[in-house]
Design a protein around this motif. Structure first.
Motif, mmCIF file in Angstrom:
data_model
loop_
_atom_site.group_PDB
_atom_site.id
_atom_site.type_symbol
_atom_site.label_atom_id
_atom_site.label_comp_id
_atom_site.label_asym_id
_atom_site.label_seq_id
_atom_site.Cartn_x
_atom_site.Cartn_y
_atom_site.Cartn_z
ATOM 1 N N ASP A 1 55.848 26.839 30.413
ATOM 2 C CA ASP A 1 56.902 25.859 30.681
ATOM 3 C C ASP A 1 58.271 26.314 30.174
ATOM 4 O OD1 ASP A 1 55.224 24.092 31.938
ATOM 5 O OD2 ASP A 1 55.022 22.728 30.243
ATOM 6 N N GLU A 2 58.281 27.010 29.043
ATOM 7 C CA GLU A 2 59.546 27.375 28.405
ATOM 8 C C GLU A 2 60.228 28.546 29.100
ATOM 9 O OE1 GLU A 2 60.938 28.989 24.077
ATOM 10 O OE2 GLU A 2 59.378 27.457 24.128
ATOM 11 N N THR A 3 59.455 29.578 29.449
ATOM 12 C CA THR A 3 60.050 30.800 29.996
ATOM 13 C C THR A 3 59.844 30.950 31.500
ATOM 14 O OG1 THR A 3 58.052 32.104 29.621
ATOM 15 C CG2 THR A 3 59.656 32.009 27.808
ATOM 16 N N ASP A 4 59.014 30.099 32.094
ATOM 17 C CA ASP A 4 58.659 30.191 33.514
ATOM 18 C C ASP A 4 57.927 31.492 33.846
ATOM 19 O OD1 ASP A 4 59.615 27.689 34.281
ATOM 20 O OD2 ASP A 4 61.655 28.458 34.583
ATOM 21 N N GLU A 5 57.455 32.206 32.839
ATOM 22 C CA GLU A 5 56.691 33.421 33.078
ATOM 23 C C GLU A 5 55.273 33.061 33.481
ATOM 24 O OE1 GLU A 5 56.882 36.263 29.887
ATOM 25 O OE2 GLU A 5 59.056 36.086 29.757
ATOM 26 N N ALA A 6 54.682 33.931 34.290
ATOM 27 C CA ALA A 6 53.310 33.730 34.752
ATOM 28 C C ALA A 6 52.442 34.884 34.281
ATOM 29 C CB ALA A 6 53.286 33.647 36.273
ATOM 30 N N CYS A 7 51.216 34.558 33.903
ATOM 31 C CA CYS A 7 50.254 35.598 33.526
ATOM 32 C C CYS A 7 48.852 35.070 33.780
ATOM 33 C CB CYS A 7 50.425 36.024 32.074
ATOM 34 S SG CYS A 7 50.104 34.726 30.893
ATOM 35 N N SER A 8 47.923 35.993 33.834
ATOM 36 C CA SER A 8 46.533 35.618 34.078
ATOM 37 C C SER A 8 45.968 34.902 32.853
ATOM 38 C CB SER A 8 45.708 36.866 34.373
ATOM 39 O OG SER A 8 44.335 36.539 34.424
ATOM 40 N N ILE A 9 45.203 33.851 33.081
ATOM 41 C CA ILE A 9 44.552 33.141 31.977
ATOM 42 C C ILE A 9 43.530 34.058 31.308
ATOM 43 C CG2 ILE A 9 42.661 32.038 33.229
ATOM 44 C CD1 ILE A 9 44.887 30.235 30.705
#
Length: 188
Positions: A34-42
């Motif tokens: 939510d803070e950085t809008d970065e996406a990564c695999s769970i």
């Protein structure tokens, strides 16, 4: 102070979690911070502590593979767009120091840090000289830590001398110029 009390104090720290949501994209669970809008695999967080927002409250579990979570001793699945919080990991050398501090020094350090509106999870740099002195009978030196709570920076010098008497001195210096020094001497 028991290990349970230490754990309880550490669990009450602010900013201990990275918050976001999860989505299943191309049969892979993706976490969106939510803070950085970065996406990564769970999958990057397998075996990490997770909290999911279900039933109107946060429920704690552990991330498993393939979008599974261990929640209340049962394996369940993540849900599309579900709000989650993943516990942040402490820097390794900083975590080792916290484990090695005696109970009084541990409590004084954390409560002073918290009184300055910093959390142990705000640590962005850690140098632990004790790591290199494990086999030395009389240990002395200085550890350095940098904390950033996004409003202020706090530098901590931990002067230590361990031998016949254990001596810990923590010097907290904020970017505003405010300084606090605490000392703890314990006989063995």
């Amino acid at each position: 102070m028991s290990q349970q009390q230490r754990t309880k104090l550490m669990n009450r720290q602010t900013r201990a979690f990275t918050e976001g949501t999860v989505e299943n994209i191309n049969q892979q669970w993706i976490f969106f911070d939510d803070e950085t809008d970065e996406a990564c695999s769970i999958e990057d967080y397998v075996e990490s502590v997770i909290e999911v927002y279900r039933g109107g409250r946060w429920q704690q579990g552990v991330v498993e593979e393939e979008g599974k979570i261990l929640l209340h001793r049962e394996i369940t699945f993540l849900r599309e767009n579900e709000p989650i919080r993943i516990r942040k990991k402490l820097l390794y050398s900083f975590e080792r120091l916290l484990e090695e501090l005696n109970d009084d020094s541990f409590f004084q350090f954390i409560t002073t840090l918290n009184s300055l509106d910093f959390s142990i999870y705000d640590c962005i740099y850690s140098y632990n000289q004790l790591t290199f002195l494990r086999t030395v009978p009389n240990q002395s030196g200085v550890n350095f830590f940098t904390f950033d709570n996004e409003n202020q920076i706090c530098l901590v010098q931990h002067h230590f001398s361990y031998g016949k008497k254990d001596h810990d001195r923590f010097e907290f210096t904020l970017n505003t110029g405010k300084r606090i020094v605490i000392e703890k001497v314990n006989s063995q």
